[in-house]
Design a protein around this motif. Structure first.
Motif, mmCIF file in Angstrom:
data_model
loop_
_atom_site.group_PDB
_atom_site.id
_atom_site.type_symbol
_atom_site.label_atom_id
_atom_site.label_comp_id
_atom_site.label_asym_id
_atom_site.label_seq_id
_atom_site.Cartn_x
_atom_site.Cartn_y
_atom_site.Cartn_z
ATOM 1 N N THR A 274 13.842 8.402 -5.455
ATOM 2 C CA THR A 274 13.089 7.516 -6.351
ATOM 3 C C THR A 274 13.997 6.829 -7.348
ATOM 4 O O THR A 274 13.894 5.620 -7.587
ATOM 5 C CB THR A 274 12.006 8.318 -7.100
ATOM 6 O OG1 THR A 274 11.138 8.947 -6.161
ATOM 7 C CG2 THR A 274 11.179 7.397 -7.993
ATOM 8 N N ILE A 275 14.919 7.589 -7.933
ATOM 9 C CA ILE A 275 15.840 7.019 -8.922
ATOM 10 C C ILE A 275 16.741 5.967 -8.276
ATOM 11 O O ILE A 275 16.985 4.890 -8.851
ATOM 12 C CB ILE A 275 16.683 8.135 -9.566
ATOM 13 C CG1 ILE A 275 15.802 9.065 -10.388
ATOM 14 C CG2 ILE A 275 17.786 7.544 -10.444
ATOM 15 C CD1 ILE A 275 16.504 10.287 -10.916
ATOM 16 N N SER A 276 17.237 6.263 -7.078
ATOM 17 C CA SER A 276 18.108 5.303 -6.395
ATOM 18 C C SER A 276 17.352 4.020 -6.071
ATOM 19 O O SER A 276 17.897 2.917 -6.192
ATOM 20 C CB SER A 276 18.676 5.926 -5.114
ATOM 21 O OG SER A 276 17.647 6.234 -4.196
ATOM 22 N N PHE A 277 16.076 4.150 -5.663
ATOM 23 C CA PHE A 277 15.277 2.957 -5.367
ATOM 24 C C PHE A 277 15.019 2.142 -6.634
ATOM 25 O O PHE A 277 15.078 0.908 -6.614
ATOM 26 C CB PHE A 277 13.945 3.373 -4.739
ATOM 27 C CG PHE A 277 13.029 2.214 -4.451
ATOM 28 C CD1 PHE A 277 13.325 1.308 -3.444
ATOM 29 C CD2 PHE A 277 11.877 2.011 -5.192
ATOM 30 C CE1 PHE A 277 12.481 0.233 -3.178
ATOM 31 C CE2 PHE A 277 11.031 0.941 -4.942
ATOM 32 C CZ PHE A 277 11.340 0.046 -3.930
ATOM 33 N N MET A 278 14.760 2.814 -7.747
ATOM 34 C CA MET A 278 14.520 2.117 -9.017
ATOM 35 C C MET A 278 15.739 1.300 -9.431
ATOM 36 O O MET A 278 15.615 0.147 -9.868
ATOM 37 C CB MET A 278 14.162 3.131 -10.106
ATOM 38 C CG MET A 278 12.794 3.778 -9.928
ATOM 39 S SD MET A 278 12.511 5.146 -11.078
ATOM 40 C CE MET A 278 12.485 4.262 -12.644
ATOM 41 N N LEU A 279 16.927 1.880 -9.302
ATOM 42 C CA LEU A 279 18.151 1.167 -9.670
ATOM 43 C C LEU A 279 18.452 0.051 -8.672
ATOM 44 O O LEU A 279 18.886 -1.034 -9.056
ATOM 45 C CB LEU A 279 19.322 2.145 -9.732
ATOM 46 C CG LEU A 279 19.277 3.156 -10.880
ATOM 47 C CD1 LEU A 279 20.429 4.141 -10.768
ATOM 48 C CD2 LEU A 279 19.323 2.456 -12.233
ATOM 49 N N GLN A 280 18.219 0.321 -7.396
ATOM 50 C CA GLN A 280 18.445 -0.704 -6.372
ATOM 51 C C GLN A 280 17.577 -1.929 -6.631
ATOM 52 O O GLN A 280 18.055 -3.070 -6.590
ATOM 53 C CB GLN A 280 18.134 -0.132 -5.001
ATOM 54 C CG GLN A 280 18.084 -1.189 -3.894
ATOM 55 C CD GLN A 280 17.145 -0.808 -2.770
ATOM 56 O OE1 GLN A 280 17.088 0.346 -2.361
ATOM 57 N NE2 GLN A 280 16.395 -1.781 -2.268
ATOM 58 N N ILE A 281 16.292 -1.707 -6.918
ATOM 59 C CA ILE A 281 15.370 -2.808 -7.159
ATOM 60 C C ILE A 281 15.726 -3.565 -8.433
ATOM 61 O O ILE A 281 15.513 -4.779 -8.542
ATOM 62 C CB ILE A 281 13.923 -2.271 -7.242
ATOM 63 C CG1 ILE A 281 13.447 -1.841 -5.845
ATOM 64 C CG2 ILE A 281 12.969 -3.293 -7.809
ATOM 65 C CD1 ILE A 281 13.352 -2.982 -4.859
ATOM 66 N N LEU A 282 16.294 -2.865 -9.408
ATOM 67 C CA LEU A 282 16.706 -3.526 -10.650
ATOM 68 C C LEU A 282 17.733 -4.616 -10.392
ATOM 69 O O LEU A 282 17.812 -5.603 -11.135
ATOM 70 C CB LEU A 282 17.271 -2.489 -11.627
ATOM 71 C CG LEU A 282 17.703 -2.997 -13.003
ATOM 72 C CD1 LEU A 282 16.526 -3.624 -13.751
ATOM 73 C CD2 LEU A 282 18.316 -1.863 -13.826
ATOM 74 N N SER A 283 18.499 -4.477 -9.301
ATOM 75 C CA SER A 283 19.522 -5.477 -8.974
ATOM 76 C C SER A 283 18.921 -6.838 -8.657
ATOM 77 O O SER A 283 19.628 -7.851 -8.675
ATOM 78 C CB SER A 283 20.364 -5.005 -7.784
ATOM 79 O OG SER A 283 19.580 -4.913 -6.606
ATOM 80 N N THR A 284 17.601 -6.894 -8.384
ATOM 81 C CA THR A 284 16.955 -8.178 -8.095
ATOM 82 C C THR A 284 16.763 -9.012 -9.356
ATOM 83 O O THR A 284 16.403 -10.188 -9.262
ATOM 84 C CB THR A 284 15.574 -7.960 -7.435
ATOM 85 O OG1 THR A 284 14.751 -7.177 -8.308
ATOM 86 C CG2 THR A 284 15.723 -7.252 -6.110
ATOM 87 N N CYS A 285 16.967 -8.409 -10.523
ATOM 88 C CA CYS A 285 16.764 -9.128 -11.790
ATOM 89 C C CYS A 285 18.052 -9.365 -12.563
ATOM 90 O O CYS A 285 18.061 -10.147 -13.514
ATOM 91 C CB CYS A 285 15.805 -8.348 -12.698
ATOM 92 S SG CYS A 285 14.187 -8.038 -11.989
ATOM 93 N N THR A 286 19.124 -8.704 -12.177
ATOM 94 C CA THR A 286 20.340 -8.747 -12.994
ATOM 95 C C THR A 286 21.099 -10.066 -12.884
ATOM 96 O O THR A 286 21.770 -10.472 -13.837
ATOM 97 C CB THR A 286 21.282 -7.599 -12.606
ATOM 98 O OG1 THR A 286 21.529 -7.645 -11.184
ATOM 99 C CG2 THR A 286 20.666 -6.249 -12.952
ATOM 100 N N ASN A 287 21.014 -10.736 -11.730
ATOM 101 C CA ASN A 287 21.808 -11.956 -11.555
ATOM 102 C C ASN A 287 21.435 -13.030 -12.564
ATOM 103 O O ASN A 287 22.304 -13.754 -13.065
ATOM 104 C CB ASN A 287 21.647 -12.498 -10.131
ATOM 105 C CG ASN A 287 22.425 -11.692 -9.118
ATOM 106 O OD1 ASN A 287 23.247 -10.846 -9.480
ATOM 107 N ND2 ASN A 287 22.176 -11.920 -7.849
#
Length: 322
Positions: A274-287
């Protein structure tokens, strides 16, 4: 059984991420497509493609999967065939996002380190071909995922939810496909990011010293170096995007390696997936945040967009009052 702290966090995290990420990526696409950020057409193509892929990930993986399953378990999108299709599209969008970032990183590597190939490779046409190829191959390799799911439960004689088929879990051939999938995305891109960025950094350090020595001998040590200034801007953008990917996908790599080495039962009671998925999905907003922090022209265009919509809302409110 009470709701865990992590479940409470995710129930808030995903809606906030969607509320912020979707408008951010839409605005990013609009601003970059206008071509007023002083970026080359080649770079712009890659960045627009990455933003569109991130928007697709947010739509399929966050909104239609996580949020809908959490708050609307009886909606149309939880019907098993629709759910399976959404899972497939989400995986394809994630693969596209990853490999477009790889394409952008390699493009900047060529532009900075391979001056002879720059004119041939770093073009708008090449970027379009790379983007089209990535989209086609990503969709193709993710088609098998659609056939790996079965209904999790039956409500009103309708199959709902998605769970792995037992035959999929126990089949050696499917195990090989899963291993290949996670090797292609994200393990291989992760290694490529580290390799290409290391080579780029090494080239920058060596060429920078040489240019400073040459300019010092020619009496230009106190003047500005336009070539180095342009290169520095490109490097900041490249390393920010690549560094963000590496940081946010590190837990996914740890999870994949741990599962392969120790077995899925070892992580059965772990919060790491769950934690890895949360951080992975966060990458969609960082750019978008990276563009704001590193690109002055992008900040100016963003201000213009905000002013435009602000004025539009004010005019709308005034017209409704009258």
């Amino acid at each position: 059984m009470g709701v865990s702290l992590l479940d409470q966090i995710t129930s808030t995290y995903y809606p906030i991420l969607a509320a912020v990420g979707v408008p951010a990526n839409v605005v990013t696409i609009v601003i970059l497509s206008r071509g007023k950020c002083c970026l080359s057409k080649c770079i712009t193509r890659y960045l627009v493609g990455m933003a569109a892929a991130d928007l697709m990930v947010l739509t399929t993986d966050v909104i239609l999967r996580s949020i809908v399953e959490m708050y609307f378990p009886l909606s149309f999108f939880t019907i098993t065939p629709v759910c399976s299709l959404n899972w497939t599209l989400a995986n394809a969008a994630t693969t596209i996002s990853i490999w477009l970032t790889v394409g952008f990183t390699f493009d900047r590597f060529v532009a900075i380190c391979c001056q002879k190939q720059k004119i041939k490779y770093c073009t708008e046409r090449t970027a379009s071909v790379v983007i089209g190829t990535v989209i086609a191959l990503s969709c193709l390799i993710n088609v098998p995922w659609y056939f790996t799911f079965e209904s999790a439960y039956i409500i009103d004689n309708k199959p709902r939810g998605c769970t792995w088929k037992q035959s999929f879990i126990t089949s050696p051939s499917w195990t090989s496909i899963v291993f290949l999938y996670f090797t292609v995305s994200p393990c291989l891109p992760f290694v490529l990011f580290l390799l290409v960025n290391s080579l780029t950094a090494r080239y920058i350090l060596v060429s920078g010293k040489i240019r400073r020595l040459l300019r010092g001998r020619n009496g230009g040590e106190n003047g500005k170096d336009p070539e180095m200034d342009n290169r520095r801007k490109s490097i900041v953008l490249l390393f920010s995007i690549s560094g963000s990917f590496i940081a946010l996908w590190s837990t996914v790599i740890v999870y994949v390696v741990s599962e392969r080495a120790l077995g899925p039962e070892y992580l059965a009671d772990s919060d790491l997936p769950t934690i890895s998925f949360m951080l992975q999905i966060l990458s969609t907003c960082t750019n978008t945040c990276i563009y704001v922090l590193t690109q002055r022209k992008f900040r100016e265009e963003l201000k213009n967009v905000v002013k435009y919509f602000g004025n539009f809302i004010v005019k709308l409110i005034i017209s409704l009052k009258h």
